[in-house]
Design a protein around this motif. Structure first.
Motif, PDB file in Angstrom:
ATOM      1  N   GLU A  42       0.836  -1.193   0.000  1.00 47.10           N
ATOM      2  CA  GLU A  42       0.000   0.000   0.000  1.00 47.10           C
ATOM      3  C   GLU A  42       0.872   1.245   0.000  1.00 47.10           C
ATOM      4  N   PRO A  43       0.433   2.316  -0.659  1.00 46.76           N
ATOM      5  CA  PRO A  43       1.216   3.554  -0.631  1.00 46.76           C
ATOM      6  C   PRO A  43       1.299   4.088   0.794  1.00 46.76           C
ATOM      7  N   ASN A  44       2.440   4.668   1.107  1.00 51.59           N
ATOM      8  CA  ASN A  44       2.667   5.259   2.426  1.00 51.59           C
ATOM      9  C   ASN A  44       2.397   6.765   2.355  1.00 51.59           C
ATOM     10  N   GLN A  45       1.403   7.200   3.101  1.00 50.85           N
ATOM     11  CA  GLN A  45       1.118   8.632   3.188  1.00 50.85           C
ATOM     12  C   GLN A  45       1.530   9.099   4.586  1.00 50.85           C
ATOM     13  N   VAL A  46       2.485  10.008   4.619  1.00 47.85           N
ATOM     14  CA  VAL A  46       3.116  10.396   5.879  1.00 47.85           C
ATOM     15  C   VAL A  46       3.063  11.907   5.991  1.00 47.85           C
ATOM     16  N   ARG A  47       2.840  12.345   7.213  1.00 46.74           N
ATOM     17  CA  ARG A  47       2.825  13.777   7.489  1.00 46.74           C
ATOM     18  C   ARG A  47       4.263  14.262   7.631  1.00 46.74           C
ATOM     19  N   GLU A  48       4.527  15.435   7.115  1.00 49.72           N
ATOM     20  CA  GLU A  48       5.862  16.015   7.179  1.00 49.72           C
ATOM     21  C   GLU A  48       6.328  16.099   8.631  1.00 49.72           C
ATOM     22  N   GLY A  49       7.578  15.626   8.869  1.00 51.91           N
ATOM     23  CA  GLY A  49       8.172  15.644  10.192  1.00 51.91           C
ATOM     24  C   GLY A  49       8.021  14.345  10.932  1.00 51.91           C
ATOM     25  N   ASP A  50       7.084  13.465  10.510  1.00 49.86           N
ATOM     26  CA  ASP A  50       6.922  12.172  11.170  1.00 49.86           C
ATOM     27  C   ASP A  50       8.045  11.238  10.754  1.00 49.86           C
ATOM     28  N   SER A  51       8.203  10.169  11.564  1.00 52.96           N
ATOM     29  CA  SER A  51       9.187   9.146  11.216  1.00 52.96           C
ATOM     30  C   SER A  51       8.544   8.106  10.309  1.00 52.96           C
ATOM     31  N   LEU A  52       9.380   7.339   9.645  1.00 52.72           N
ATOM     32  CA  LEU A  52       8.882   6.323   8.707  1.00 52.72           C
ATOM     33  C   LEU A  52       9.916   5.217   8.616  1.00 52.72           C
ATOM     34  N   VAL A  53       9.396   3.961   8.542  1.00 46.90           N
ATOM     35  CA  VAL A  53      10.256   2.796   8.319  1.00 46.90           C
ATOM     36  C   VAL A  53       9.719   2.049   7.106  1.00 46.90           C
ATOM     37  N   LEU A  54      10.581   1.872   6.073  1.00 54.94           N
ATOM     38  CA  LEU A  54      10.226   1.065   4.906  1.00 54.94           C
ATOM     39  C   LEU A  54      10.875  -0.294   5.098  1.00 54.94           C
ATOM     40  N   HIS A  55      10.022  -1.342   5.213  1.00 50.85           N
ATOM     41  CA  HIS A  55      10.537  -2.676   5.496  1.00 50.85           C
ATOM     42  C   HIS A  55      10.987  -3.356   4.217  1.00 50.85           C
ATOM     43  N   CYS A  56      12.133  -4.017   4.294  1.00 53.35           N
ATOM     44  CA  CYS A  56      12.655  -4.759   3.141  1.00 53.35           C
ATOM     45  C   CYS A  56      12.228  -6.221   3.203  1.00 53.35           C
ATOM     46  N   ARG A  57      12.472  -6.866   4.332  1.00 54.62           N
ATOM     47  CA  ARG A  57      12.118  -8.281   4.570  1.00 54.62           C
ATOM     48  C   ARG A  57      12.582  -9.161   3.388  1.00 54.62           C
ATOM     49  N   PRO A  58      13.903  -9.251   3.154  1.00 54.08           N
ATOM     50  CA  PRO A  58      14.405 -10.043   2.016  1.00 54.08           C
ATOM     51  C   PRO A  58      14.175 -11.526   2.250  1.00 54.08           C
ATOM     52  N   PRO A  59      14.145 -12.304   1.182  1.00 52.24           N
ATOM     53  CA  PRO A  59      14.012 -13.759   1.342  1.00 52.24           C
ATOM     54  C   PRO A  59      15.258 -14.317   2.019  1.00 52.24           C
ATOM     55  N   VAL A  60      15.055 -15.398   2.760  1.00 55.21           N
ATOM     56  CA  VAL A  60      16.158 -16.019   3.488  1.00 55.21           C
ATOM     57  C   VAL A  60      16.997 -16.808   2.487  1.00 55.21           C
TER      58      VAL A  60
END
Length: 1025
Positions: A57-75
């Motif tokens: 899903e698209p990430n909609q974030v308010r300016e100044g907030d923190s954000l984490v984009l998860h990678c979760r690569p295959p093992v």
């Protein structure tokens, strides 16, 4: 498995799956003495699985907030390397605000409008399989709210206030703290109750990652990360515990025991937790291995008592805990071996006096041999404080003296035998500098010399090196290094410094230094330069049979430095009063070692040389007569060449006077026929340079040698040379002579070579004699001029150039040696074919007329065959003028003007005719009649009058007839109309014109003149036979 190797090769390049070979492998090596085993080797296939499909899903974030984009690569196996890029394969920029965590996620401490994009892509690179997997792009949209709320730090990772971390000893410890907040927090690390280890601590990822390399148990403890901005701080404590896989304290070592001896195997290891020690014998747990009454296991030690040969085995010690294991093999070898000494026999040891000497005696045996040392053949056993005996058999003499030189014997013995070995010790005198360089103060542009006179052991070869300020001397020709000194010419300020003399031998090294100070030179009067004064006080020392040392004192150099000394000698025995060049040495050298020849009464003199010139020679030295000796060399340039068919002349270059090495110089001349089993024939001749052997066969090879001898004996055995007895004329002519005519001027001749035995000399080649007998076209003979071609070497063919066509030739072939030519082969007749004839001998024109002429020519000088015809070619030569004139602008303008005048004249005539008047030309002609030009009738071709009766007729053309009544063309000879295109002409060799005008159609006949020109063919060509 590779042949003759324990290497196991698994190759899946040609098929097969890696999964089929997954497992744990262990190698066992076994022989009659026991079995050794390797560590466990784990094989696992690499894996690079695909990313699990997921809907992002698209990430909609308010300016100044923190954000984490998860990678979760295959093992994967091994784990992949994670990085973030955009659609253009450009790495996303990272900073204190935006960074990638150790788990691969992308962390934003606070988002900004510029973070909006739809192509945040996480990539996983699996290096082992060389593949890269890509996650679906992640969309981030930042929306702004005013005002932007600032926030104090909170930790995004790790979460909570505390966490734990376990790392193994020797590994790299990585601790991470990433915080959110606005403004972006700054990270700081501390260790509670201690300091971060120096030289092993590094900060990465904008200080968000703490890295400690090569960790040990001392690095255990609590590590706190503190995130701080202007609004406050947050912290997290990570409790680190360092565990350890087993590591060796004492690994078991191989034992070599003799029957009946005792021994122990010790296996000690440490780790966290404490490792468990277990023993194996020949790869089998010792509890179930065959029993050995001499063996007892006590924890990490195996005790052997009164072993027997059957006790030989390979024992394995395994130390393991939950983090790993250690495995070591130890060979217990029960041997009964007599002593062996491994040091080479008669090994030479060289040391400097007053230094230690170590004499080796490496040995082996079971039981362990006892070592004893003796000096000399019948010396007593060495003992006492002046000797040190090492366990490995080495004898040490702490302070070796000159009397320590000699033979030393090492004896090794055990109950099974005894062996000894001798080594040699040489104690050398130390190298010393007996005259060291001294402190010098020199004026600028002067000359300075440092002495470094040494004393060394006569058996050692010293090398002397000079340094300036502990570096190499400048690469400057002003620095002259002599045998025992260093001289600096034309000193400058940059030469100021410390000069060191270093003397090295193979065994020791000594050095000495001195300082050079350069000062300004005071004003000096004008310098007068002159040749040096001659050297004086010549002295001969160290007289030997083949050498002597000459020394001298230089004379005054007269303000121009001496560059070199020239040494000359006089042989008072052979050439009294004649001085010869001996050698020359640099100007800094005042002694020289001279090589001498035997049986020469030497006197020497020295000449000094500077840039101005040479000095007068010094007074001669004392005379020195060298002893006689056998000749050192034999005559050179020995040759054997016969002057007559039945002799052999042996020649050589005689030795010079002093080369005789003694009185009674003679030569032993020896010869024998080559390739024949003959004895050498020898004769001793006086001091001459030629000997003639008579009665030899014609041209046979001889082995020759000439040896010098004098009253004391012979020179070394001379080398042999090959000569030949005299040559005679060849006996046989070449046979089967064949001629192949190539063309009218070139032929190729072949012949069979004559047998070499019949040449009776050195084959130099073949001569071909050939001459022209007659010309086939003229059948006339002339004086025979023979031509000769020589073909070098053993050739069997040759080319005959420059022959005359259509001629008869004869030739013969003869073989040639150094004596001359052999008999000629039978004459061979050959003929050359016809060739191209030469040009006719002359060509002339006779009886030329308007439309014809007669040509005459002579036969060619060289017909070169039977003439069949002559070819005549001709063409006009004036054709180019029409083109040159008719195309000129001035000519076109002139013709236009003439046409205009004629038109005006016609108009005037027409007007006057209408008025009834006469044309005045006729009246003028009547009044001034030309006696040569009379009026003509209309049928004569003249201009008629215009009359009323003739008004209907056009104006007529006319022509004048010359007084010689020659019929000319209707127009002027200069008219361009008569020169048409395509007109050809031809000139004879003398330039006479032999063509005729051609190329025009037949003209219409003029009124009153019915004659016309005959047409001429274009490019006419006639053949006359």
């Amino acid at each position: 498995m590779k042949p003759n190797s324990g290497t196991l090769v698994i190759n899946i390049m040609n098929g097969g799956k890696a999964e089929a070979y997954e497992g744990v492998y262990q190698c066992t090596a076994r022989n009659e003495r026991g079995a050794a085993i390797s560590n466990n080797i784990v094989i696992r296939p690499s894996r690079s699985p695909l990313w699990t499909k997921e809907k992002l899903e698209p990430n909609q974030v308010r300016e100044g907030d923190s954000l984490v984009l998860h990678c979760r690569p295959p093992v994967g196996l091994p784990p992949p390397i994670i990085f973030w890029m955009d659609n253009a394969f450009q790495r996303l920029p990272q900073s204190e605000r935006v960074s990638q965590g150790l788990n691969g996620d992308l962390y934003f401490s606070n988002v900004q409008p510029e973070d909006t994009r739809e192509d945040y892509i996480c990539y996983a690179r699996f290096n082992h399989t060389q593949t890269i997997q890509q996650k679906q792009p992640i969309s981030v949209k930042v929306f702004s709210t005013k005002p932007v709320t600032e926030r104090q730090p909170i930790l995004l990772t790790p979460t909570g206030s505390t966490s734990t971390k376990v790392e193994l000893r020797g590994n790299v410890l990585l601790l991470e703290c990433i915080a959110a907040g606005l403004p972006t927090p700054v990270i700081r690390w501390i260790k509670e109750g201690g300091e971060l280890p120096a030289n092993r601590t590094f900060f990465e990822n904008f200080k968000k990652t703490l890295k400690i390399v090569d960790v040990s148990e001392a690095d255990s403890g609590n590590y706190k990360c503190i995130a701080r901005n202007i609004l406050g701080s947050a912290h997290h404590v990570i409790s680190v515990t360092v565990k350890a896989a087993p590591y060796w304290i004492t690994a078991p070592r191989n034992l070599v025991l003799s029957p009946g001896e005792d021994g122990t195997l010790i296996c000690r290891a440490n780790g966290n937790p404490k490792p468990n020690i277990s023993w194996l014998a020949n790869g089998v747990p010792i509890a179930i291995a065959p029993e050995d009454p001499s063996r007892k296991v006590d924890g990490d030690t195996i005790i052997f008592s009164h072993v027997q040969e059957r006790s030989s085995a390979v024992y394995q010690c395994n130390a393991s805990n939950e983090y790993g294991y250690l495995l070591a093999n130890a060979f217990v070898n029960v041997l009964a071996e007599p002593p062996r000494i491994l040091t080479p026999a008669n090994k030479l040891y060289q040391v400097i006096a007053d230094s230690p000497a170590l004499l080796d005696c490496a040995y082996f045996g079971s039981p362990k041999p006892e070592i004893e040392w003796f000096k000399g053949v019948k010396g007593s056993i060495l003992s006492g404080s002046e000797y040190v005996f090492h366990d490995n058999g080495t004898l040490e003499i702490p302070v070796a003296q000159k009397d320590s030189t000699g033979t030393y014997t090492c004896v090794a013995r055990n109950e099974l035998g005894k062996i000894q070995n001798e080594v040699q010790l040489e104690v050398k005198d130390p190298t010393m500098i007996i005259k060291q360089p001294e402190y010098k103060v020199i004026q600028r542009y002067g000359q300075v010399s440092f002495e470094c006179i040494i004393k060394h052991d006569s058996t050692l070869l010293p090398t002397v090196i000079w340094l300036k300020d502990n570096d190499e001397l400048p690469d400057d020709e002003r620095f002259l290094v002599g045998k025992d000194n260093l001289t600096i010419m034309n000193v400058t300020d940059k030469d100021d410094g410390t000069y060191t003399c270093i003397v090295n031998t193979t065994l020791d090294s000594v050095s000495a230094s001195a300082v050079l100070t350069v000062v300004a030179a005071p004003p000096t009067p004008a310098i007068i330069y002159a040749r040096p004064n001659p050297p004086f006080d010549l002295e001969l020392t160290g007289q030997l049979e083949r050498s002597v040392e000459l020394s001298w004192i230089p004379g005054d150099e007269n303000n121009s430095p001496i560059t070199n000394f020239v040494i000359e000698y006089e042989d008072g025995l052979h050439e009294p009063g004649v001085w010869h060049y001996q050698t020359e040495v640099p100007g800094t050298q005042t002694t020289v070692q001279l090589k001498l020849s035997p049986y020469v009464n030497y006197s020497f003199r020295v000449i000094a040389v500077n840039e101005i010139g040479r000095s007068q020679p010094s007074e001669p030295s004392e005379q020195y007569l060298t002893k006689s000796a056998n000749p050192d060399e034999n005559p050179s340039n020995v040759q054997g060449i016969g002057s007559e068919p039945d002799n052999l002349v042996i020649t050589w270059e005689s030795l010079k006077g002093f080369q005789s090495n003694g009185p009674g110089l003679q030569y032993k001349v020896s010869w024998r026929q080559k390739d024949v089993d003959d004895e050498w024939t020898s004769v001793i001749v006086a001091n001459v340079s030629k000997y003639i052997v008579s009665g030899t066969p014609t041209f046979v090879p001889y082995e020759i040698k000439v040896q010098a001898l004098n009253d004391l004996g012979y020179a070394p055995e001379p080398s042999e040379v090959i000569g030949h007895s005299g040559e005679d004329l060849p006996m046989v002519a070449p046979g089967n002579v064949q001629v192949h005519v190539i063309n009218s001027t070139l032929a190729k001749v072949h012949w069979d070579p004559v047998p070499l035995k019949t040449v009776r000399g050195h084959l130099q080649g073949y001569k071909v004699y050939y001459w022209k007998v007659q010309s086939l076209s003229r059948r006339s003979r002339r004086h025979v001029e023979k031509k000769i071609l020589t073909f070098r070497g053993n050739k069997t063919f040759g080319m005959l150039p420059g022959l005359e066509p259509y001629s008869s030739y004869k030739l013969n072939v003869r073989v040639v040696n150094g004596k001359g030519e052999g008999p000629a082969s039978p004459d061979k007749v050959f003929k050359t074919p016809e060739g191209v004839p030469s040009s006719p001998s002359f060509l002339k024109i006779t009886n030329p007329t308007l439309d014809s002429l007669t040509l005459e020519w002579g036969s060619p000088t060289h017909p070169n065959g039977v003439l069949t015809s002559y070819i005549l070619k001709f063409q006009p030569t004036m054709a180019s003028r029409q083109v040159d004139i008719a195309t000129q602008g001035w000519f076109i303008g002139l013709m236009c003007a003439v046409a205009l005048l004629i038109l005006i004249l016609l108009i005037v005539c027409f007007i006057r005719r209408n008025k009834g008047g006469k044309y005045p030309v006729k009246e003028k002609e009547d009044a001034h009649a030309d006696p040569e030009i009379q009026p003509m009738k209309e049928d004569d071709g003249t201009f008629g009058e215009y009359s009323d009766a003739e008004d209907h007729k056009p104006l007529k053309k006319g022509s004048r007839t010359p007084s010689d009544r020659t019929v000319k063309k209707e127009d002027s000879d200069d008219s361009l109309v008569d020169y048409g295109e395509g007109v050809n002409g031809q000139f004879n060799e003398d330039g006479s014109f032999i063509g005729q005008y051609s190329g025009k159609k037949e003209k219409e006949p003029a009124e009153g003149n019915e004659s016309s020109e005959a047409p001429s063919p274009v490019n006419a060509m006639n053949s006359f036979v």
